[in-house]
Design an enzyme around this catalytic site. Structure first.
Site, PDB file in Angstrom:
ATOM      1  N   LYS A   1      -6.463   5.140 -17.493  1.00  0.00           N
ATOM      2  CA  LYS A   1      -5.452   4.740 -16.509  1.00  0.00           C
ATOM      3  C   LYS A   1      -6.186   4.054 -15.361  1.00  0.00           C
ATOM      4  CE  LYS A   1      -1.719   6.445 -13.549  1.00  0.00           C
ATOM      5  NZ  LYS A   1      -0.972   7.636 -13.084  1.00  0.00           N
TER       6      LYS A   1
ATOM      7  N   LYS B   1      -5.785   5.186  -4.848  1.00  0.00           N
ATOM      8  CA  LYS B   1      -6.083   6.149  -5.917  1.00  0.00           C
ATOM      9  C   LYS B   1      -7.358   5.788  -6.678  1.00  0.00           C
ATOM     10  CE  LYS B   1      -1.254   7.495  -6.469  1.00  0.00           C
ATOM     11  NZ  LYS B   1      -0.195   7.929  -7.405  1.00  0.00           N
TER      12      LYS B   1
ATOM     13  N   LYS C   1      -3.169   2.490 -19.756  1.00  0.00           N
ATOM     14  CA  LYS C   1      -2.189   2.043 -18.754  1.00  0.00           C
ATOM     15  C   LYS C   1      -2.916   1.226 -17.693  1.00  0.00           C
ATOM     16  CE  LYS C   1       1.261   3.870 -15.487  1.00  0.00           C
ATOM     17  NZ  LYS C   1       1.824   5.081 -14.860  1.00  0.00           N
TER      18      LYS C   1
ATOM     19  N   SER D   1       5.722  -0.882 -14.903  1.00  0.00           N
ATOM     20  CA  SER D   1       6.839  -1.453 -14.153  1.00  0.00           C
ATOM     21  C   SER D   1       6.583  -2.887 -13.715  1.00  0.00           C
ATOM     22  CB  SER D   1       7.131  -0.579 -12.932  1.00  0.00           C
ATOM     23  OG  SER D   1       5.966  -0.451 -12.118  1.00  0.00           O
TER      24      SER D   1
ATOM     25  N   TYR E   1       9.993   0.157 -20.399  1.00  0.00           N
ATOM     26  CA  TYR E   1      11.335   0.169 -19.824  1.00  0.00           C
ATOM     27  C   TYR E   1      12.269  -0.751 -20.606  1.00  0.00           C
ATOM     28  CZ  TYR E   1       8.547   2.281 -16.181  1.00  0.00           C
ATOM     29  OH  TYR E   1       7.689   3.100 -15.513  1.00  0.00           O
TER      30      TYR E   1
END
Length: 426
Positions: free
Chosen positions: A294, A316, A347, A373, A412
């Site tokens: 990630k 992060k 990801k 997203s 999505y």
């Protein structure tokens, strides 16, 4: 002996109509070789479009032996002639054929040929549908993600899952929008067994027992700091203390009925600790999908709006991976495999196809990719502006993730793509 009337009568073979005519011709045996004809009869058989004949054509009533004997005797029916070679446009240069043996275009010359040699396929079973849920009863649109909503867990969530199942998408992953009043610095709401996610899991399992439910294991939706772990006063994300909380969160989700828990926090050692915690509570059957690679990506922006989970300070980068790094993914892969992960996830998705392929080549475990997203919103925006064909780009992007090596794709677009794959008109 078949009469001329019989030869000219129609027959129906697999819904393709044939017109059979007889032309007089001397000195040929007829279809029955034991009888000599004064004049040769040559059958000409043509396929015609449905409905163009005078009615269904009848067979001639000859046995296999009689048909074979007629051919051996030189009385084979005539088929339509070979079509002429299409003409080139005026001005096309006359050149000799290139001296090449291998012409890859031969395997692309028609839709049927391309379909026969297609190396990668995608079906609704490969898709996992991420769904945002909240405590409200109404479904709230997410501005940065057209077509996505914060779903009311009692009504909208159940209805959306029903739509997905109708087109073969039977796997979902849940992400909660937690009320600010329940957020704390240690994220204790994450393992509340009557919290939003456990309640939603129990409701869905009661309605759809065979639904495959993935959950997110991380503290950021529950943290007043917006980080995936507990934050020390100097801003350091505490690793081992966070893992302790994540284990309790995973057990609470498993107890509610989750099929797969998915630690997305990127803390060191969390997969092994969660595996031990699940096994100790009797949840050996619950799988772990680890967010193995990630990255600290800029493609996550719309997601954080959806959950109102932006970090209160900083970023992060001390726990998510550097987008510039490739080999580091192997370090994470080896750790997750040794600690008992069942699925490895990359990801984001499309910008990291090389990482997906790397994990695919180095591991026998199933590989997941998360089309995040930002990827979704860019395709949606391009479609709205008529700069791209949204549906074609959507399906191409998903196919590329599959081609790179992803067994499942969190996207999505799952409902929209499922409808496209099923041929459902929208």
């Amino acid at each position: 002996m078949a009469s001329a009337a019989m030869l000219n009568s129609p027959c129906n073979i697999r819904a393709v109509k044939f017109e059979v005519t007889v032309k007089p011709s001397p000195n040929l045996f007829c279809a029955r070789p034991s009888i000599r004809l004064n004049r040769r009869r040559v059958l000409t058989i043509r396929a015609s479009s449905e409905g163009s004949g005078s009615g269904p054509l009848r067979k001639m009533g000859l046995t296999d032996e009689e048909c074979e004997a007629a051919v051996v005797a030189g009385n084979a029916p005539e088929a339509p002639p070979v079509p002429p070679r299409p003409a080139a446009p005026a001005g096309t240069p006359a050149v000799s054929s290139l001296p090449i043996n291998r012409r890859p275009r031969r395997n692309r010359k028609s839709p049927a040929v391309r379909a026969a040699f297609q190396e990668t396929n995608i079906s609704p079973a490969n898709l996992v549908y991420p769904l945002f849920i909240h405590e409200g009863e109404e479904d709230t649109p997410i501005g940065a993600m057209p077509g996505c909503y914060r779903l009311g867990w009692r009504h909208g969530l159940v209805e959306e899952v029903s739509k997905a199942r109708d087109v073969g998408v039977n796997s979902i992953v849940l992400f909660p929008k937690v009320p600010d009043a329940l957020k704390t610095s240690t994220g204790d709401e994450a393992y509340n067994e009557n919290g939003l996610v456990p309640r939603a899991i129990r409701l869905l399992k009661d309605k759809y027992p065979d639904l495959v439910i993935y959950t997110d294991v991380a503290l950021d939706p529950y943290s007043s700091d917006g980080h995936d772990g507990i934050v020390r006063e100097d801003g350091v994300i505490m690793n081992d203390e966070t893992v302790h909380q994540l284990c309790k969160q995973a057990v609470a989700q498993a107890r509610a009925g989750a099929d797969v828990v998915s630690p997305s926090d990127m803390m060191d050692g969390r997969v092994g600790a969660i595996r031990a915690a699940l096994d100790a509570e009797g949840f050996q059957h619950v799988s772990i999908m680890s967010y193995t690679a990630k990255y600290a990506s800029s493609f996550y922006g719309p997601f954080r709006e959806a959950l109102d989970s932006n970090p209160r300070f900083g970023d992060k980068k001390t726990y998510q991976m550097n987008p510039a790094n490739y080999r580091e993914a192997l370090v994470e892969l080896q750790a997750d495999e040794s600690e008992g992960a069942d699925i490895l996830l990359v990801k984001p998705g499309l910008p990291y196809l090389d990482i997906i392929r790397l994990l695919r080549d180095k591991s026998a475990l199933p590989i997941a990719a998360y089309q995040v997203s930002g990827e979704y919103s860019m395709i949606k925006a391009g479609g709205v502006l008529k700069m791209i064909d949204e549906e074609r780009v959507m399906m191409e992007s998903l196919m590329c993730l599959r081609r790179a090596g992803a067994d499942i794709i969190l996207t999505y677009f799952a409902l929209q793509a499922g409808r496209c794959l099923c041929g459902e008109k929208r």
